[in-house]
Design a protein around this motif. Structure first.
Motif, PDB file in Angstrom:
ATOM      1  N   LEU A  76      25.201  38.037 -17.316  1.00  0.00           N
ATOM      2  CA  LEU A  76      25.830  38.995 -16.900  1.00  0.00           C
ATOM      3  C   LEU A  76      27.156  39.730 -16.450  1.00  0.00           C
ATOM      4  CD1 LEU A  76      22.633  39.119 -14.071  1.00  0.00           C
ATOM      5  CD2 LEU A  76      22.241  40.285 -16.195  1.00  0.00           C
ATOM      6  N   LEU A  77      27.369  38.937 -16.033  1.00  0.00           N
ATOM      7  CA  LEU A  77      29.175  39.288 -15.875  1.00  0.00           C
ATOM      8  C   LEU A  77      29.932  39.574 -17.408  1.00  0.00           C
ATOM      9  CD1 LEU A  77      30.001  35.898 -14.412  1.00  0.00           C
ATOM     10  CD2 LEU A  77      29.855  38.599 -13.623  1.00  0.00           C
ATOM     11  N   ILE A  78      28.972  38.949 -18.388  1.00  0.00           N
ATOM     12  CA  ILE A  78      29.731  40.000 -19.431  1.00  0.00           C
ATOM     13  C   ILE A  78      29.449  41.526 -19.723  1.00  0.00           C
ATOM     14  CG2 ILE A  78      29.017  40.527 -21.913  1.00  0.00           C
ATOM     15  CD1 ILE A  78      27.911  37.944 -21.931  1.00  0.00           C
ATOM     16  N   ALA A  79      28.269  41.748 -19.530  1.00  0.00           N
ATOM     17  CA  ALA A  79      27.816  43.703 -18.877  1.00  0.00           C
ATOM     18  C   ALA A  79      29.312  44.407 -17.671  1.00  0.00           C
ATOM     19  CB  ALA A  79      26.673  43.855 -17.727  1.00  0.00           C
ATOM     20  N   VAL A  80      29.525  43.363 -16.415  1.00  0.00           N
ATOM     21  CA  VAL A  80      30.641  44.127 -15.007  1.00  0.00           C
ATOM     22  C   VAL A  80      32.211  44.433 -16.561  1.00  0.00           C
ATOM     23  CG1 VAL A  80      31.133  42.825 -13.603  1.00  0.00           C
ATOM     24  CG2 VAL A  80      28.993  42.932 -14.086  1.00  0.00           C
ATOM     25  N   PHE A  81      31.978  42.451 -17.323  1.00  0.00           N
ATOM     26  CA  PHE A  81      33.656  42.891 -17.576  1.00  0.00           C
ATOM     27  C   PHE A  81      33.310  44.225 -18.934  1.00  0.00           C
ATOM     28  CE2 PHE A  81      33.561  38.454 -16.125  1.00  0.00           C
ATOM     29  CZ  PHE A  81      34.779  38.741 -15.215  1.00  0.00           C
ATOM     30  N   GLY A  82      32.274  44.393 -19.179  1.00  0.00           N
ATOM     31  CA  GLY A  82      32.119  44.474 -20.667  1.00  0.00           C
ATOM     32  C   GLY A  82      32.302  46.308 -19.699  1.00  0.00           C
ATOM     33  N   GLN A  83      31.955  47.220 -19.214  1.00  0.00           N
ATOM     34  CA  GLN A  83      31.617  48.274 -18.452  1.00  0.00           C
ATOM     35  C   GLN A  83      33.338  48.565 -18.194  1.00  0.00           C
ATOM     36  OE1 GLN A  83      29.433  48.338 -15.250  1.00  0.00           O
ATOM     37  NE2 GLN A  83      28.571  50.641 -15.390  1.00  0.00           N
ATOM     38  N   ARG A  84      33.648  47.438 -16.696  1.00  0.00           N
ATOM     39  CA  ARG A  84      35.042  47.933 -17.127  1.00  0.00           C
ATOM     40  C   ARG A  84      36.209  48.128 -17.664  1.00  0.00           C
ATOM     41  NH1 ARG A  84      33.898  44.745 -11.323  1.00  0.00           N
ATOM     42  NH2 ARG A  84      32.444  45.702 -10.222  1.00  0.00           N
ATOM     43  N   SER A  85      35.865  47.192 -18.627  1.00  0.00           N
ATOM     44  CA  SER A  85      36.870  47.324 -20.125  1.00  0.00           C
ATOM     45  C   SER A  85      36.640  48.631 -20.591  1.00  0.00           C
ATOM     46  CB  SER A  85      36.550  46.326 -20.378  1.00  0.00           C
ATOM     47  OG  SER A  85      38.002  47.077 -21.807  1.00  0.00           O
ATOM     48  N   THR A  86      36.010  49.777 -20.734  1.00  0.00           N
ATOM     49  CA  THR A  86      35.498  50.938 -21.232  1.00  0.00           C
ATOM     50  C   THR A  86      35.636  51.586 -20.127  1.00  0.00           C
ATOM     51  OG1 THR A  86      32.960  49.495 -22.288  1.00  0.00           O
ATOM     52  CG2 THR A  86      33.977  52.481 -22.659  1.00  0.00           C
ATOM     53  N   GLN A  87      35.951  51.297 -19.320  1.00  0.00           N
ATOM     54  CA  GLN A  87      36.173  52.562 -18.137  1.00  0.00           C
ATOM     55  C   GLN A  87      37.047  52.801 -17.913  1.00  0.00           C
ATOM     56  OE1 GLN A  87      34.045  50.838 -14.767  1.00  0.00           O
ATOM     57  NE2 GLN A  87      32.246  52.928 -14.794  1.00  0.00           N
ATOM     58  N   LYS A  88      38.147  51.784 -18.088  1.00  0.00           N
ATOM     59  CA  LYS A  88      39.788  51.961 -18.032  1.00  0.00           C
ATOM     60  C   LYS A  88      40.625  51.500 -19.449  1.00  0.00           C
ATOM     61  CE  LYS A  88      39.852  48.244 -14.282  1.00  0.00           C
ATOM     62  NZ  LYS A  88      40.531  49.283 -13.457  1.00  0.00           N
ATOM     63  N   THR A  89      39.512  52.095 -20.393  1.00  0.00           N
ATOM     64  CA  THR A  89      40.618  51.779 -22.177  1.00  0.00           C
ATOM     65  C   THR A  89      40.269  53.542 -22.506  1.00  0.00           C
ATOM     66  OG1 THR A  89      39.808  49.557 -22.153  1.00  0.00           O
ATOM     67  CG2 THR A  89      40.568  51.117 -24.591  1.00  0.00           C
ATOM     68  N   LEU A  90      39.181  54.596 -22.204  1.00  0.00           N
ATOM     69  CA  LEU A  90      38.277  55.018 -22.262  1.00  0.00           C
ATOM     70  C   LEU A  90      39.654  57.015 -21.745  1.00  0.00           C
ATOM     71  CD1 LEU A  90      34.583  55.918 -22.421  1.00  0.00           C
ATOM     72  CD2 LEU A  90      36.448  55.576 -24.425  1.00  0.00           C
ATOM     73  N   PRO A  91      39.760  56.235 -20.699  1.00  0.00           N
ATOM     74  CA  PRO A  91      40.819  57.698 -19.874  1.00  0.00           C
ATOM     75  C   PRO A  91      42.233  57.438 -20.974  1.00  0.00           C
ATOM     76  CG  PRO A  91      40.331  56.697 -18.395  1.00  0.00           C
ATOM     77  CD  PRO A  91      39.281  55.636 -19.492  1.00  0.00           C
ATOM     78  N   LYS A  92      42.802  55.652 -20.965  1.00  0.00           N
ATOM     79  CA  LYS A  92      44.211  55.404 -22.094  1.00  0.00           C
ATOM     80  C   LYS A  92      43.978  56.187 -23.286  1.00  0.00           C
ATOM     81  CE  LYS A  92      44.741  52.563 -19.198  1.00  0.00           C
ATOM     82  NZ  LYS A  92      46.125  52.620 -17.403  1.00  0.00           N
ATOM     83  N   PHE A  93      42.576  56.607 -24.012  1.00  0.00           N
ATOM     84  CA  PHE A  93      42.874  56.634 -25.195  1.00  0.00           C
ATOM     85  C   PHE A  93      42.874  57.994 -25.339  1.00  0.00           C
ATOM     86  CE2 PHE A  93      42.122  53.270 -28.820  1.00  0.00           C
ATOM     87  CZ  PHE A  93      42.066  54.351 -29.927  1.00  0.00           C
ATOM     88  N   GLN A  94      42.180  58.555 -24.285  1.00  0.00           N
ATOM     89  CA  GLN A  94      42.278  60.110 -24.491  1.00  0.00           C
ATOM     90  C   GLN A  94      43.602  61.192 -23.861  1.00  0.00           C
ATOM     91  OE1 GLN A  94      39.330  61.566 -24.878  1.00  0.00           O
ATOM     92  NE2 GLN A  94      40.954  63.497 -25.412  1.00  0.00           N
ATOM     93  N   ASN A  95      44.526  59.918 -23.282  1.00  0.00           N
ATOM     94  CA  ASN A  95      46.121  60.579 -23.322  1.00  0.00           C
ATOM     95  C   ASN A  95      46.745  59.861 -23.896  1.00  0.00           C
ATOM     96  OD1 ASN A  95      44.678  60.606 -20.317  1.00  0.00           O
ATOM     97  ND2 ASN A  95      46.118  58.860 -19.694  1.00  0.00           N
ATOM     98  N   LEU A  96      45.742  59.523 -24.822  1.00  0.00           N
ATOM     99  CA  LEU A  96      46.875  58.988 -26.551  1.00  0.00           C
ATOM    100  C   LEU A  96      46.914  60.624 -27.506  1.00  0.00           C
ATOM    101  CD1 LEU A  96      49.230  57.593 -27.888  1.00  0.00           C
ATOM    102  CD2 LEU A  96      47.149  56.055 -28.575  1.00  0.00           C
ATOM    103  N   ILE A  97      45.028  60.540 -26.849  1.00  0.00           N
ATOM    104  CA  ILE A  97      44.536  61.523 -28.438  1.00  0.00           C
ATOM    105  C   ILE A  97      45.581  63.197 -27.774  1.00  0.00           C
ATOM    106  CG2 ILE A  97      42.987  63.161 -28.726  1.00  0.00           C
ATOM    107  CD1 ILE A  97      40.990  59.936 -28.775  1.00  0.00           C
ATOM    108  N   GLY A  98      45.386  63.128 -26.222  1.00  0.00           N
ATOM    109  CA  GLY A  98      46.183  64.734 -26.035  1.00  0.00           C
ATOM    110  C   GLY A  98      47.311  63.731 -26.363  1.00  0.00           C
ATOM    111  N   TYR A  99      48.157  62.836 -25.968  1.00  0.00           N
ATOM    112  CA  TYR A  99      49.550  63.286 -26.618  1.00  0.00           C
ATOM    113  C   TYR A  99      49.538  63.862 -28.236  1.00  0.00           C
ATOM    114  CZ  TYR A  99      54.494  61.604 -28.866  1.00  0.00           C
ATOM    115  OH  TYR A  99      55.083  61.186 -29.091  1.00  0.00           O
ATOM    116  N   TRP A 100      48.842  63.108 -28.680  1.00  0.00           N
ATOM    117  CA  TRP A 100      48.921  63.512 -30.598  1.00  0.00           C
ATOM    118  C   TRP A 100      48.397  65.229 -30.622  1.00  0.00           C
ATOM    119  CZ3 TRP A 100      52.282  61.203 -33.553  1.00  0.00           C
ATOM    120  CH2 TRP A 100      52.375  60.228 -33.422  1.00  0.00           C
ATOM    121  N   ILE A 101      48.140  65.991 -29.703  1.00  0.00           N
ATOM    122  CA  ILE A 101      47.608  66.875 -29.836  1.00  0.00           C
ATOM    123  C   ILE A 101      48.792  67.648 -29.584  1.00  0.00           C
ATOM    124  CG2 ILE A 101      46.180  68.693 -28.126  1.00  0.00           C
ATOM    125  CD1 ILE A 101      44.146  67.198 -28.767  1.00  0.00           C
TER     126      ILE A 101
END
Length: 171
Positions: A89-114
């Motif tokens: 069950l901890l896999i789900a917790v860490f996986g969800q938090r990782s995705t939550q923290k990574t997606l906005p940062k990925f979007q910032n990089l995409i915004g930079y390239w835009i």
């Protein structure tokens, strides 16, 4: 304007156009990678987590329902299997938090390239900072992977303790 000055402006314009095109392609590639990572992560996560929950849960249920095992074997093996469930069950917790923290940062990089594709200007310092920001929550992904291995090891430990208990019954 001299032909030399005109040539310099044309070269700068061509370089900006190349940079804009490259930035647009980089943005498109990042969007594809983001999509692929989300889909692959989602599929693998569901399969892995479901499998670990199923084997540990099934083993725990079998141990509890077993009439031929002594109380110690049931307690030890059942504890390993229960711990395997909790760690899965901890896999789900860490996986969800990782995705939550990574997606906005990925979007910032995409915004930079835009922005680069629009104005044709690169900021290598900002680009480097944005790329390193994406790596920051990587520890959560590693923690999720570690939980997967720990859950599998707990299942193996429960199976071994169950085997030892059954061996003691036979002797």
């Amino acid at each position: 304007m001299t032909s030399e000055g005109s040539s310099s402006l044309e070269q700068r314009s061509t370089e900006e156009q190349i940079l804009r095109t490259a930035a647009f392609e980089e943005k498109r590639a990042l969007e594809e990678v983001r999509k692929m990572l989300l889909e692959e992560h989602s599929h693998l996560f569901r399969w892995l987590n479901g499998s670990l929950l199923a084997v540990n849960g099934g083993a725990a249920a079998a141990v509890v329902a077993s009439e031929g095992l002594d109380g110690t074997t049931k307690a030890v093996a059942g504890s390993f299997f229960l711990a395997g469930i909790l760690v899965a069950l901890l896999i789900a917790v860490f996986g969800q938090r990782s995705t939550q923290k990574t997606l906005p940062k990925f979007q910032n990089l995409i915004g930079y390239w835009i922005a680069v594709s629009i104005d044709g200007e690169r900021d290598e310092e900002l680009e480097s900072e944005l790329k390193s920001d994406i790596m920051e929550p990587l520890w959560l992904a590693h923690a999720s992977q570690a939980c997967g291995w720990i859950s599998a090891l707990l299942f193996g430990s429960g199976a071994i303790s169950l085997g030892v208990g059954l061996f003691r019954l036979g002797t």
